[in-house]
Design an enzyme around this catalytic site. Structure first.
Site, PDB file in Angstrom:
ATOM      1  N   GLU A 279      -9.616  20.733 -27.633  1.00 40.06           N
ATOM      2  CA  GLU A 279      -8.680  20.436 -28.716  1.00 40.06           C
ATOM      3  C   GLU A 279      -9.388  20.347 -30.071  1.00 40.06           C
ATOM      4  O   GLU A 279      -8.773  20.517 -31.113  1.00 40.06           O
ATOM      5  CB  GLU A 279      -7.950  19.116 -28.432  1.00 40.06           C
ATOM      6  CG  GLU A 279      -6.594  19.020 -29.081  1.00 40.06           C
ATOM      7  CD  GLU A 279      -5.792  17.815 -28.601  1.00 40.06           C
ATOM      8  OE1 GLU A 279      -6.241  16.665 -28.804  1.00 40.06           O
ATOM      9  OE2 GLU A 279      -4.713  18.027 -28.033  1.00 40.06           O
ATOM     10  N   HIS A 300     -19.263  25.127  -3.102  1.00 38.38           N
ATOM     11  CA  HIS A 300     -18.608  25.790  -1.962  1.00 38.38           C
ATOM     12  C   HIS A 300     -17.248  26.346  -2.334  1.00 38.38           C
ATOM     13  O   HIS A 300     -16.450  26.670  -1.460  1.00 38.38           O
ATOM     14  CB  HIS A 300     -18.493  24.791  -0.803  1.00 38.38           C
ATOM     15  CG  HIS A 300     -19.826  24.281  -0.346  1.00 38.38           C
ATOM     16  ND1 HIS A 300     -20.598  24.923   0.591  1.00 38.38           N
ATOM     17  CD2 HIS A 300     -20.542  23.210  -0.759  1.00 38.38           C
ATOM     18  CE1 HIS A 300     -21.744  24.273   0.750  1.00 38.38           C
ATOM     19  NE2 HIS A 300     -21.736  23.218  -0.057  1.00 38.38           N
ATOM     20  N   LYS A 409       5.258  20.892 -29.227  1.00 41.15           N
ATOM     21  CA  LYS A 409       6.056  19.655 -29.092  1.00 41.15           C
ATOM     22  C   LYS A 409       7.433  19.859 -29.697  1.00 41.15           C
ATOM     23  O   LYS A 409       8.457  19.448 -29.128  1.00 41.15           O
ATOM     24  CB  LYS A 409       5.348  18.505 -29.812  1.00 41.15           C
ATOM     25  CG  LYS A 409       4.111  17.993 -29.123  1.00 41.15           C
ATOM     26  CD  LYS A 409       3.498  16.845 -29.932  1.00 41.15           C
ATOM     27  CE  LYS A 409       2.181  16.405 -29.366  1.00 41.15           C
ATOM     28  NZ  LYS A 409       1.537  15.361 -30.183  1.00 41.15           N
TER      29      LYS A 409
HETATM   30  O1  LIG Z   1      -1.908   9.058 -28.817  1.00 35.86           O
HETATM   31  P1  LIG Z   1      -0.686   9.911 -29.013  1.00 35.86           P
HETATM   32  O2  LIG Z   1      -0.227   9.962 -30.418  1.00 35.86           O
HETATM   33  O3  LIG Z   1       0.397   9.509 -28.042  1.00 35.86           O
HETATM   34  O4  LIG Z   1      -1.097  11.423 -28.658  1.00 35.86           O
HETATM   35  C1  LIG Z   1      -1.504  11.722 -27.348  1.00 35.86           C
HETATM   36  C2  LIG Z   1      -2.241  13.029 -27.357  1.00 35.86           C
HETATM   37  O5  LIG Z   1      -1.393  14.105 -27.816  1.00 35.86           O
HETATM   38  C3  LIG Z   1      -2.109  14.913 -28.769  1.00 35.86           C
HETATM   39  O6  LIG Z   1      -1.689  14.534 -30.062  1.00 35.86           O
HETATM   40  C4  LIG Z   1      -1.857  16.377 -28.525  1.00 35.86           C
HETATM   41  O7  LIG Z   1      -0.489  16.553 -28.341  1.00 35.86           O
HETATM   42  C5  LIG Z   1      -3.564  14.569 -28.563  1.00 35.86           C
HETATM   43  O8  LIG Z   1      -4.362  14.901 -29.659  1.00 35.86           O
HETATM   44  C6  LIG Z   1      -3.468  13.091 -28.291  1.00 35.86           C
HETATM   45  O9  LIG Z   1      -4.643  12.577 -27.689  1.00 35.86           O
END
Ligand SMILES: O=P(O)(O)OC[C@H]1O[C@](O)(CO)[C@@H](O)[C@@H]1O
Length: 431
Positions: A279, A300, A409
Site C-alpha cells: 500500500e 514443499h 470504497k
Molecule cells: O483505520 P481505518 O481508517 O479504518 O482504515 C483501515 C485501512 O483501510 C485503508 O485506509 C485502505 O482502505 C488502510 O490504509 C487502512 O489501514
C-alpha cells in the site's frame, strides 16, 4: 530484555550471485542518493509529518488505564481492518504464537464475513469480553458493520457487562461520534500516523497492553533501531541498506518481494509487512508485490516456483537462533534426524534453501534475531516502517497515502446503495 538483530546482505552481492547482484562499490557510489532519501525522511519528521517516528516518545503510562480495565475480562475482541488490526495480530502472534491458549483469549473481526462473527460470538461470553473498535478514519464500513452487529446483539440479549466493555481507537469520523455519545473509553490516532504505520501508536499498544505484551520493551526495541538508523553510513544502517537493495532489485526486474520467516510466530508479521510494502509503494505503475511464505512448510509447496520459475523475486529470510521450546529427535530407526533437535532441523532447512537459491543467482537477504521477544520484534517492526519511508523517497512516491483504494470504497458504497447494479455476465452455469 535484550536481543541481537543481524542483517545479512552477502547474497545480493555480485561476488555471490553474479551479474544480477550489486557490488559494495556500487552501494558506496550511491551514497548521495541514499543520504538524500534519508535527509528527506528526516525533513518530513521535523515538519511533523511522520507520526510513526513521533510515537516512539509517547508516554506509555496512558495505557495503564485500559490495561487495568482489561483485568475484568476473559476475552478480547479486536474489530478493525488493514493497519488498524494487522499490527496487533502480528505482534501478539510474534510473542504468544497462534494457540490462543493464554488469558485473555483474543479474537479478531477483520472482515465483513457474517460467519466469522457467528463463530466469534459462539466462542466468547460477551459479558466477559472487552471489545476494541479501531478505525483511524472512523468511517470504515467493515469495522462499523461489525461493531453495529455486536452492539445490537448485546442490546437485544440484554448483555450488560459489569464494566463498560467497549474501547474506541480512532482519529474521528462516525466512530468518534459513537464513542462520544456512548461514553466509550477512547484513544486518539494522531492525524500524522498512517494506518499501516500505526502499530506503535494507540492502535497497537492499547490492545497489546491488555494482551500481556510488554509494550515498554516493544517500543524500546523500536527506539534502539531508530538510534542505529541515525547513521549516514549505509553499511551500518539496516533500514536504509535494505531499502536500497530492494530499490536496485526492483529496477532489475525483481518485482516480487518474498518474505519467508522460519518460525511460525512471524507469519502474521509477514501479513503486516504485506500491507505496509504494497500500500506504500504500489503507485504510478511502481511497486514490488509482497508475498509471504512460511519456512520450512512452503518449501514443499512454493520452492519449485521460486527456484525454477520466473527470476522476478528478491527473498528475505527471517530466522531466530533460539526457540521458546525445543525437542530432540529420537528414534531407533536409521535416520539422519537422529540426535538432532527440531530447531537444528528447521534452521538447516533455512540454510539449505538459502544456499540453493543463491546458487541460482536469486538475490536474498537474511534477518536473524537471537530470539523473538518484544525487544527484537520492536526492532524488526520499526526497521520495516523506516525502510518503507526511505523507499518512498528512492522511488519518488508518497508512501503515506492510498488514493487508489478510496475509489474502490466509493464503488462498494454505490453498489450497497443500489446505484450500481450487478450486470449479467457471460458465465458458465452448472446446476
Ligand atoms: O483505520 P481505518 O481508517 O479504518 O482504515 C483501515 C485501512 O483501510 C485503508 O485506509 C485502505 O482502505 C488502510 O490504509 C487502512 O489501514
Amino acid at each position: 530484555m535484550k536481543g541481537i538483530y543481524k542483517f545479512n546482505f552477502d547474497n545480493v552481492l555480485k561476488d555471490k550471485i553474479g551479474e544480477t547482484g550489486i557490488s559494495v562499490d556500487e552501494i558506496d557510489e550511491l551514497r548521495d542518493f541514499t543520504n538524500l532519501a534519508k535527509a528527506n525522511v528526516t525533513k518530513k519528521y521535523e515538519k511533523g509529518d511522520l507520526g510513526f517516528i513521533e510515537v516512539l516518545n509517547e508516554d506509555l503510562e496512558i495505557y495503564e488505564e485500559v490495561k487495568e480495565l482489561s483485568k475484568e475480562f476473559d476475552y478480547i475482541i479486536i474489530i478493525g481492518i488493514g493497519g488498524s488490526i494487522l499490527g496487533s495480530k502480528a505482534i501478539h502472534q510474534g510473542i504468544y504464537g497462534s494457540s490462543n491458549t493464554y488469558h485473555p483469549k483474543v479474537f479478531y473481526l477483520d472482515n465483513s464475513d457474517p460467519e466469522k462473527i457467528y463463530e466469534t460470538l459462539k466462542a466468547v461470553k460477551l459479558e466477559k469480553t472487552l471489545i476494541f473498535v479501531i478505525s483511524k478514519s472512523g468511517n470504515t464500513v467493515e469495522t462499523l458493520a461489525n461493531y453495529f452487529v455486536i452492539k445490537k446483539h448485546m442490546d437485544k440479549n440484554n448483555i450488560t457487562p459489569a464494566k463498560p466493555n467497549f474501547v474506541a481507537i480512532t482519529g474521528g469520523g462516525l466512530l468518534q461520534k459513537i464513542a462520544d455519545k456512548e461514553g466509550y473509553m477512547c484513544y486518539k490516532v494522531p492525524e500524522n500516523v498512517g494506518g499501516r504505520f500505526s502499530v506503535l501508536s494507540a492502535v497497537g499498544l492499547a490492545p497489546l497492553a491488555c494482551l500481556n505484551v510488554d509494550i515498554h520493551n516493544l517500543v524500546k526495541g523500536a527506539k534502539k533501531m531508530n538510534d542505529i538508523c541515525q547513521t549516514d553510513n549505509i553499511f551500518r544502517n539496516p533500514a536504509l541498506l535494505n531499502s536500497l537493495i530492494h530499490y536496485k532489485m526492483d529496477n532489475t526486474g525483481k518485482k516480487i518481494s518474498l518474505m519467508m520467516p522460519y518460525i511460525g510466530r512471524l507469519h502474521q508479521f509477514g501479513m503486516w509487512y504485506r500491507q505496509l510494502w504494497a500500500e506504500s509503494l504500489g503507485k504510478d505503475g511502481n511497486g514490488q508485490t509482497p508475498v509471504i511464505a512460511l519456512g520450512a512448510t512452503d518449501q514443499h509447496s512454493q520452492l519449485q516456483l521460486y527456484m525454477d520459475g520466473p527470476e522476478d523475486k528478491i527473498m528475505t529470510f527471517l530466522k531466530v537462533n533460539t526457540f521458546k521450546q525445543d525437542y530432540s529427535i529420537e528414534t531407533d530407526y536409521d535416520s539422519d534426524l537422529k540426535g538432532h533437535k527440531l530447531s537444528e532441523l528447521i534452521n538447516s532447512e533455512q540454510l539449505g534453501t538459502e544456499k540453493s537459491i543463491t546458487e541460482k543467482g536469486i538475490p536474498n537477504v537474511k534477518i536473524t534475531l537471537s530470539e523473538l521477544n518484544e525487544y527484537t520484534l520492536g526492532m524488526l517492526t520499526y526497521a520495516y516502517e523506516l525502510q518503507t519511508a526511505y523507499s518512498g523517497e528512492l522511488f519518488c512516491i508518497n508512501a503515506f497515502n492510498q488514493p487508489a483504494v478510496e475509489h474502490a470504497k466509493k464503488l462498494s458504497h454505490a453498489v450497497l446503495k443500489g446505484s450500481i447494479k450487478e450486470k449479467s455476465y457471460n458465465e458458465i452455469k452448472i446446476e
